[in-house]
Design a protein around this motif. Structure first.
Motif, PDB file in Angstrom:
ATOM      1  N   PHE A 198      -7.619  -8.236   3.658  1.00 36.92           N
ATOM      2  CA  PHE A 198      -8.754  -8.398   4.242  1.00 36.92           C
ATOM      3  C   PHE A 198      -9.274  -6.373   4.742  1.00 36.92           C
ATOM      4  CE2 PHE A 198      -6.919 -12.341   5.141  1.00 36.92           C
ATOM      5  CZ  PHE A 198      -7.895 -13.242   4.749  1.00 36.92           C
ATOM      6  N   ASP A 199     -10.064  -6.419   4.821  1.00 36.38           N
ATOM      7  CA  ASP A 199     -10.413  -4.816   5.624  1.00 36.38           C
ATOM      8  C   ASP A 199      -9.249  -4.290   6.860  1.00 36.38           C
ATOM      9  OD1 ASP A 199     -11.312  -2.549   6.608  1.00 36.38           O
ATOM     10  OD2 ASP A 199     -13.172  -2.541   6.360  1.00 36.38           O
ATOM     11  N   PRO A 200      -8.557  -3.493   6.317  1.00 40.28           N
ATOM     12  CA  PRO A 200      -7.734  -2.505   7.659  1.00 40.28           C
ATOM     13  C   PRO A 200      -8.449  -3.096   8.990  1.00 40.28           C
ATOM     14  CG  PRO A 200      -7.076  -1.871   5.710  1.00 40.28           C
ATOM     15  CD  PRO A 200      -8.495  -2.543   5.193  1.00 40.28           C
ATOM     16  N   ALA A 201      -9.850  -2.727   8.624  1.00 38.75           N
ATOM     17  CA  ALA A 201     -10.102  -2.655  10.079  1.00 38.75           C
ATOM     18  C   ALA A 201     -10.332  -3.853  10.860  1.00 38.75           C
ATOM     19  CB  ALA A 201     -11.815  -1.415   9.724  1.00 38.75           C
ATOM     20  N   VAL A 202     -10.187  -4.833   9.393  1.00 38.04           N
ATOM     21  CA  VAL A 202     -10.760  -5.753  10.953  1.00 38.04           C
ATOM     22  C   VAL A 202      -9.288  -6.482  10.709  1.00 38.04           C
ATOM     23  CG1 VAL A 202     -12.228  -7.683   9.998  1.00 38.04           C
ATOM     24  CG2 VAL A 202     -13.628  -5.369   9.384  1.00 38.04           C
TER      25      VAL A 202
ATOM     26  N   ILE B 247       7.068  -1.277   8.683  1.00 37.17           N
ATOM     27  CA  ILE B 247       6.724  -0.353  10.013  1.00 37.17           C
ATOM     28  C   ILE B 247       5.538   0.742   9.614  1.00 37.17           C
ATOM     29  CG2 ILE B 247       6.678   1.187  11.886  1.00 37.17           C
ATOM     30  CD1 ILE B 247       8.853  -0.587  12.971  1.00 37.17           C
ATOM     31  N   GLU B 248       6.685   1.257   7.681  1.00 41.30           N
ATOM     32  CA  GLU B 248       6.147   2.576   7.355  1.00 41.30           C
ATOM     33  C   GLU B 248       4.941   1.836   6.731  1.00 41.30           C
ATOM     34  OE1 GLU B 248       4.843   4.673   4.399  1.00 41.30           O
ATOM     35  OE2 GLU B 248       5.992   2.817   4.196  1.00 41.30           O
ATOM     36  N   ARG B 249       4.903   0.602   5.853  1.00 40.05           N
ATOM     37  CA  ARG B 249       4.002   0.245   5.085  1.00 40.05           C
ATOM     38  C   ARG B 249       2.645  -0.547   6.130  1.00 40.05           C
ATOM     39  NH1 ARG B 249       4.250  -6.070   2.819  1.00 40.05           N
ATOM     40  NH2 ARG B 249       1.676  -6.114   2.033  1.00 40.05           N
ATOM     41  N   ALA B 250       2.306  -1.064   7.726  1.00 41.63           N
ATOM     42  CA  ALA B 250       1.591  -0.495   7.822  1.00 41.63           C
ATOM     43  C   ALA B 250       0.903  -0.117   8.376  1.00 41.63           C
ATOM     44  CB  ALA B 250       2.414  -1.527   9.838  1.00 41.63           C
ATOM     45  N   GLY B 251       1.992   1.102   8.779  1.00 41.71           N
ATOM     46  CA  GLY B 251       1.346   2.537   8.555  1.00 41.71           C
ATOM     47  C   GLY B 251       0.198   3.115   7.546  1.00 41.71           C
ATOM     48  N   ARG B 252       0.472   2.752   6.967  1.00 39.25           N
ATOM     49  CA  ARG B 252       0.531   3.052   5.031  1.00 39.25           C
ATOM     50  C   ARG B 252      -0.949   2.392   5.173  1.00 39.25           C
ATOM     51  NH1 ARG B 252       3.320   1.512   1.044  1.00 39.25           N
ATOM     52  NH2 ARG B 252       4.904   0.850   2.223  1.00 39.25           N
ATOM     53  N   GLU B 253      -0.879   1.250   5.184  1.00 37.29           N
ATOM     54  CA  GLU B 253      -1.855   0.383   4.795  1.00 37.29           C
ATOM     55  C   GLU B 253      -2.660   0.814   6.441  1.00 37.29           C
ATOM     56  OE1 GLU B 253      -0.533  -3.337   3.803  1.00 37.29           O
ATOM     57  OE2 GLU B 253       0.284  -2.646   1.670  1.00 37.29           O
ATOM     58  N   GLY B 254      -2.969   1.075   7.668  1.00 40.91           N
ATOM     59  CA  GLY B 254      -3.453   1.322   8.239  1.00 40.91           C
ATOM     60  C   GLY B 254      -3.726   0.028   9.286  1.00 40.91           C
ATOM     61  N   ARG B 255      -2.554  -0.979   9.217  1.00 42.43           N
ATOM     62  CA  ARG B 255      -2.810  -2.147   9.865  1.00 42.43           C
ATOM     63  C   ARG B 255      -1.911  -1.904  10.878  1.00 42.43           C
ATOM     64  NH1 ARG B 255      -5.597  -5.241   6.246  1.00 42.43           N
ATOM     65  NH2 ARG B 255      -5.566  -4.704   4.202  1.00 42.43           N
ATOM     66  N   ILE B 256      -1.681  -0.999  11.722  1.00 45.08           N
ATOM     67  CA  ILE B 256      -0.893  -1.061  13.295  1.00 45.08           C
ATOM     68  C   ILE B 256      -1.982  -1.085  14.001  1.00 45.08           C
ATOM     69  CG2 ILE B 256       0.550  -0.154  14.724  1.00 45.08           C
ATOM     70  CD1 ILE B 256       1.986   1.003  12.515  1.00 45.08           C
ATOM     71  N   ALA B 257      -2.287  -2.647  14.467  1.00 46.39           N
ATOM     72  CA  ALA B 257      -3.309  -2.826  15.889  1.00 46.39           C
ATOM     73  C   ALA B 257      -2.968  -2.595  16.699  1.00 46.39           C
ATOM     74  CB  ALA B 257      -3.941  -4.296  15.538  1.00 46.39           C
TER      75      ALA B 257
ATOM     76  N   ARG C  26      -4.376 -17.523   6.530  1.00 48.94           N
ATOM     77  CA  ARG C  26      -4.934 -16.677   5.487  1.00 48.94           C
ATOM     78  C   ARG C  26      -6.085 -17.260   5.425  1.00 48.94           C
ATOM     79  NH1 ARG C  26      -2.528 -13.476   1.519  1.00 48.94           N
ATOM     80  NH2 ARG C  26      -0.654 -14.544   1.523  1.00 48.94           N
ATOM     81  N   ASP C  27      -6.190 -18.722   5.100  1.00 46.14           N
ATOM     82  CA  ASP C  27      -7.942 -18.907   5.314  1.00 46.14           C
ATOM     83  C   ASP C  27      -8.412 -18.789   6.404  1.00 46.14           C
ATOM     84  OD1 ASP C  27      -6.802 -20.073   2.563  1.00 46.14           O
ATOM     85  OD2 ASP C  27      -6.850 -22.031   2.518  1.00 46.14           O
ATOM     86  N   ALA C  28      -8.162 -19.663   7.233  1.00 44.90           N
ATOM     87  CA  ALA C  28      -8.318 -19.281   8.511  1.00 44.90           C
ATOM     88  C   ALA C  28      -9.125 -17.858   9.257  1.00 44.90           C
ATOM     89  CB  ALA C  28      -7.555 -19.759  10.078  1.00 44.90           C
TER      90      ALA C  28
ATOM     91  N   LEU D 127       1.521  -8.166   6.845  1.00 39.64           N
ATOM     92  CA  LEU D 127       0.851  -7.818   6.079  1.00 39.64           C
ATOM     93  C   LEU D 127       0.360  -7.977   4.834  1.00 39.64           C
ATOM     94  CD1 LEU D 127       3.470  -4.540   7.205  1.00 39.64           C
ATOM     95  CD2 LEU D 127       0.929  -5.268   7.646  1.00 39.64           C
ATOM     96  N   ASP D 128       1.082  -9.537   4.723  1.00 40.02           N
ATOM     97  CA  ASP D 128       0.891  -9.704   3.231  1.00 40.02           C
ATOM     98  C   ASP D 128      -0.383 -10.392   3.068  1.00 40.02           C
ATOM     99  OD1 ASP D 128       3.189  -8.614   1.453  1.00 40.02           O
ATOM    100  OD2 ASP D 128       4.579 -10.677   1.913  1.00 40.02           O
TER     101      ASP D 128
END
Length: 293
Positions: A175-179, A199-209, A129-131, A169-170
């Protein structure tokens, strides 16, 4: 020649022994429209040359593999890793700009395993997380998404302390989902009892890159890193997983990434054709959205 599914991307690892020129050529010859590249073949020819070769190929660029490996404690090795990740960010941005329309600037991150002599998984994940926090300004400035890839827990000690999509996801949540997003790879997460809700959470949070697919079949080889198979050759339920990813609104390219000595020994054009056939049979029937162009 039968055109491959327009959303299929060949991750270069699938044809690992092919150099960059060959990988680009056989992917296009097989009717595949997109490719994910690896850092080593790109660096063999130099970034500027690789970008020009990619542009000439007419292929979309989907991901750059891979960076990360920053679980070690503070010191020269960690500083060198962070610096190398910054180089990888620039590589991803340059290649995405060179690819055809619809290319995506995504850098796949594999966290790294436990440092030598350590048993502290929780501390190692916090250092991940720190990196990522250190790298976020560079990624944002370059327009690159850092895609945290959870790996199957059999790799937790030596390769990746992030073992589930929920853990990824945690970490990304700060951080910004776009980044900062996640890599959803069927090989690594198919077993997880929480995979569909994650997967549903990742989609809801805009995190599926990026969504990556390959299959799991036992018995595993002595080197479990090389245990991936063509889609359809194993036990993974691509229908359920793919429909879950599609339900989030994900509509971009889908990579096939395979590590398998027998497949690597196959003629690369044949391997790409076989990959496209497996994808068409196992994944394509469950897609509802065309690739975003």
């Amino acid at each position: 020649m039968t055109a491959a599914d327009p959303r299929l991307s060949i991750n270069q690892a699938t044809i690992k022994h092919a150099d960059l020129a060959t990988a680009l050529r056989v992917t296009a010859e097989a009717g595949v429209q997109a490719i994910g590249l690896w850092r080593e073949p790109v660096q063999e020819v130099g970034l500027a040359t690789a970008a020009a070769m990619l542009a000439d190929s007419g292929l979309r660029f989907t991901t750059h593999c891979r960076s990360g490996f920053f679980t070690m404690p503070e010191g020269p090795a960690r500083r060198a890793s962070i610096d190398d990740n910054r180089v990888a960010i620039e590589e991803a941005a340059t290649l995405a700009a060179a690819g055809a329309e619809g290319s995506t600037a995504i850098l796949v991150l594999v966290a790294g395993g436990l440092p030598e002599g350590s048993r502290d998984l929780i501390g190692a994940r916090e250092r991940v997380r720190d990196a990522i926090g250190e790298l976020v300004p560079d990624a944002a400035a370059a327009g690159v998404t850092l895609a945290i890839e959870p790996l199957h827990p059999m790799y937790a000690s030596d390769r990746c302390v992030v073992s589930t999509l929920g853990q990824a996801l945690d970490i990304a949540a700060d951080f910004d989902p776009a980044v900062v997003g996640t890599t959803v790879d069927t090989f690594h997460i198919w077993w997880d009892p929480d995979v569909l809700s994650s997967i549903e959470r990742a989609g809801r949070e805009g995190r599926i890159a990026t969504y990556q697919v390959c299959d799991w079949k036992t018995p595993l080889p002595a080197d479990v890193l090389l245990s991936r198979h063509y889609p359809g050759d194993g036990v993974i339920d691509f229908e359920t997983l793919t429909r879950a990813v599609e339900a989030t609104g994900y509509d971009r390219d889908i990579e096939v990434e395979i590590f398998n000595e027998e497949i690597w020994a196959t003629d690369p054009l044949v391997a790409v054709q076989r990959t496209a056939a497996g994808f068409a049979a196992s994944v394509s029937p469950h897609l509802r959205a065309p690739v975003a162009g």
